[in-house]
Design an enzyme around this catalytic site. Structure first.
Site, PDB file in Angstrom:
ATOM      1  CE  LYS A 159      -4.344  -1.865   1.748  1.00 36.99           C
ATOM      2  NZ  LYS A 159      -5.022  -2.091   0.482  1.00 36.99           N
TER       3      LYS A 159
ATOM      4  CE  LYS B 299      -5.899  -8.066  -1.273  1.00 37.12           C
ATOM      5  NZ  LYS B 299      -7.283  -7.679  -1.074  1.00 37.12           N
TER       6      LYS B 299
ATOM      7  CE  LYS C 212     -13.208  -3.453   1.338  1.00 33.02           C
ATOM      8  NZ  LYS C 212     -12.056  -3.070   2.154  1.00 33.02           N
TER       9      LYS C 212
HETATM   10  P1  ATP Z   1      -8.378  -2.737   0.565  1.00 31.26           P
HETATM   11  O1  ATP Z   1      -7.887  -2.610  -0.828  1.00 31.26           O
HETATM   12  O2  ATP Z   1      -8.974  -1.479   1.113  1.00 31.26           O
HETATM   13  O3  ATP Z   1      -7.342  -3.332   1.492  1.00 31.26           O
HETATM   14  P2  ATP Z   1      -9.670  -5.322   0.465  1.00 31.26           P
HETATM   15  O4  ATP Z   1     -10.521  -5.730  -0.681  1.00 31.26           O
HETATM   16  O5  ATP Z   1      -8.324  -5.942   0.594  1.00 31.26           O
HETATM   17  O6  ATP Z   1      -9.607  -3.740   0.477  1.00 31.26           O
HETATM   18  P3  ATP Z   1     -10.124  -5.568   3.315  1.00 31.26           P
HETATM   19  O7  ATP Z   1     -11.131  -4.755   4.046  1.00 31.26           O
HETATM   20  O8  ATP Z   1      -8.675  -5.241   3.447  1.00 31.26           O
HETATM   21  O9  ATP Z   1     -10.534  -5.613   1.767  1.00 31.26           O
HETATM   22  O10 ATP Z   1     -10.310  -7.080   3.742  1.00 31.26           O
HETATM   23  C1  ATP Z   1     -11.540  -7.630   4.179  1.00 31.26           C
HETATM   24  C2  ATP Z   1     -11.476  -9.135   4.146  1.00 31.26           C
HETATM   25  O11 ATP Z   1     -11.550  -9.574   2.777  1.00 31.26           O
HETATM   26  C3  ATP Z   1     -10.167  -9.697   4.706  1.00 31.26           C
HETATM   27  O12 ATP Z   1     -10.463 -10.871   5.431  1.00 31.26           O
HETATM   28  C4  ATP Z   1      -9.379 -10.026   3.475  1.00 31.26           C
HETATM   29  O13 ATP Z   1      -8.432 -11.039   3.711  1.00 31.26           O
HETATM   30  C5  ATP Z   1     -10.484 -10.472   2.522  1.00 31.26           C
HETATM   31  N1  ATP Z   1     -10.091 -10.299   1.127  1.00 31.26           N
HETATM   32  C6  ATP Z   1      -9.699  -9.133   0.563  1.00 31.26           C
HETATM   33  N2  ATP Z   1      -9.433  -9.313  -0.736  1.00 31.26           N
HETATM   34  C7  ATP Z   1      -9.664 -10.627  -0.999  1.00 31.26           C
HETATM   35  C8  ATP Z   1      -9.548 -11.428  -2.181  1.00 31.26           C
HETATM   36  N3  ATP Z   1      -9.152 -10.900  -3.324  1.00 31.26           N
HETATM   37  N4  ATP Z   1      -9.873 -12.729  -2.109  1.00 31.26           N
HETATM   38  C9  ATP Z   1     -10.283 -13.284  -0.923  1.00 31.26           C
HETATM   39  N5  ATP Z   1     -10.399 -12.581   0.228  1.00 31.26           N
HETATM   40  C10 ATP Z   1     -10.099 -11.268   0.197  1.00 31.26           C
HETATM   41 MG    MG Z   2      -6.997  -5.328   2.184  1.00 28.46          MG
END
Ligand code: ATP
Ligand code: MG
Length: 328
Positions: free
Chosen positions: A112, A195, A198
């Site tokens: 990040k 990955k 969001k």
């Molecule tokens: P950001 O980019 O803001 O970090 P994010 O999509 O990674 O957003 P988080 O809020 O960090 O979302 O994570 C929420 C949950 O979703 C965590 O348990 C994380 O491990 C899971 N997660 C995030 N991205 C994935 C993915 N691509 N596949 C499976 N699980 C995911």
């Molecule tokens: Mg995340």
């Protein structure tokens, strides 16, 4: 005592299919397996710049998505992290037991901060794992369901617990992570070697996308130049990602999914994937809309905050006592 299951999601953006498959979809099944503590990690959302109105809206959305996934607010504890001040209080204590070296090795921080100027990287982004460890410890959590990317942070939490307990005695509970065997890391549709996240709008399927957009995104997902629908993440990351999505949403194994698509062309395979995603998301979105329209999230979050506070306070007091803070 029933085991405690805790997980949080940051309201940093619209939820993706990765969040849904990685954690959200499984949460209702956990209601019978233990005491469920699910929260909206809004303090964590501040670790990267975010517009206040967007944060407010994302938090409401996220609460509604948790409920739309099938959580019963009477059975689970669903709340905003910022409503329970014990998170911040425990963070202030725990920041003294995690060290600069180990924090700087965290992959999430490296990813990040990679594109940021050093002068723009907030301390909160660096110290993210301290707050996350505090979130977990605060509820004597046994199990933390997460996607694969969060394993490193849970390992660090375990290190912290052991370090703290070695010094002060058995004060903190040691948590364990739980990741799905399949679907713990859904990849971006536009770059299947990274990955789906969001905060990275390229290659996401958002849970709020309309069905036409969902289909379009899946039909134009990056694949490889071969023609066989086979699970081979190294050489066929795009096809493997789509197979994973298909298998999880159909509740079948990857092998079974592979068998279904023997002899299929990529285009026909993608259409089948789009069909299962649409079949899953359409009713989910209807529930979400109903929850938003009736503001069901408000009551749920209010009840949740009270329940969470009652669980957190005794643990915080235990920690304060252990380190020598007076209770007068
Ligand atoms: P950001 O980019 O803001 O970090 P994010 O999509 O990674 O957003 P988080 O809020 O960090 O979302 O994570 C929420 C949950 O979703 C965590 O348990 C994380 O491990 C899971 N997660 C995030 N991205 C994935 C993915 N691509 N596949 C499976 N699980 C995911
Ligand atoms: Mg995340």
């Amino acid at each position: 005592m029933a085991q405690r299951i805790l997980t949080g999601i940051k309201p940093t953006g619209q939820l993706t299919l990765g969040n849904y498959i990685g954690v959200l979809r499984d949460l209702p099944k956990m209601m019978d397996k233990g005491e469920c503590i699910f929260f909206i990690a809004d303090l964590h959302a501040l670790t990267l710049p975010i517009d206040p109105e967007v944060l407010r809206q994302n938090s409401i959305d996220l609460a509604s998505f948790y409920l739309a996934a099938g959580l019963d607010p009477e059975k689970v504890t669903l709340f905003l992290q910022s409503s329970v001040s014990a998170h911040a209080e425990l963070n202030a204590i725990m920041q003294n037991y995690l060290y600069m070296g180990e924090l700087s090795r965290m992959t999430q921080f490296k990813d990040k901060s990679a594109k940021m100027k050093e002068s723009a990287i907030g301390l909160g982004l660096f110290a993210y794992p301290v707050l996350m460890a505090s979130d977990i410890i605060l509820y004597d959590s046994d199990v933390v369901p997460v996607g694969e990317d969060q394993i490193q942070h849970i390992e660090l939490t375990r290190d912290l617990v052991n370090r703290f307990n070695n010094r002060y005695g058995p004060v903190l509970k040691e948590p364990h992570y739980q990741v799905r065997k399949v679907g713990a890391r859904i990849m971006s549709l536009s770059d299947p070697t990274t990955k789906m996240s969001k905060s990275d709008p390229k290659g996401d399927i958002y849970l709020k996308d309309d069905m036409k957009t969902v289909r379009k995104k899946i039909m134009s997902a990056v694949t490889d130049s071969g023609s066989e629908v086979k699970y081979d993440p190294e050489n066929k990351p795009g096809i493997s990602n789509l197979l994973t999505i298909y298998a999880v949403l159909s509740d079948i194994s990857i092998e079974e999914a592979e068998k279904r698509f023997v002899g299929y062309r990529y285009g026909d395979f993608k259409k089948a994937v789009a069909d299962v995603v649409v079949a899953e998301l359409e009713p989910f979105q209807q529930k979400y809309q109903q929850i938003i329209d009736n503001k069901e999230y408000e009551k749920a979050l209010q009840i949740g905050a009270k329940k969470a506070e009652a669980m957190a306070r005794p643990v915080l007091n235990r920690v304060k006592k252990a380190v020598g803070l007076l209770d007068i």
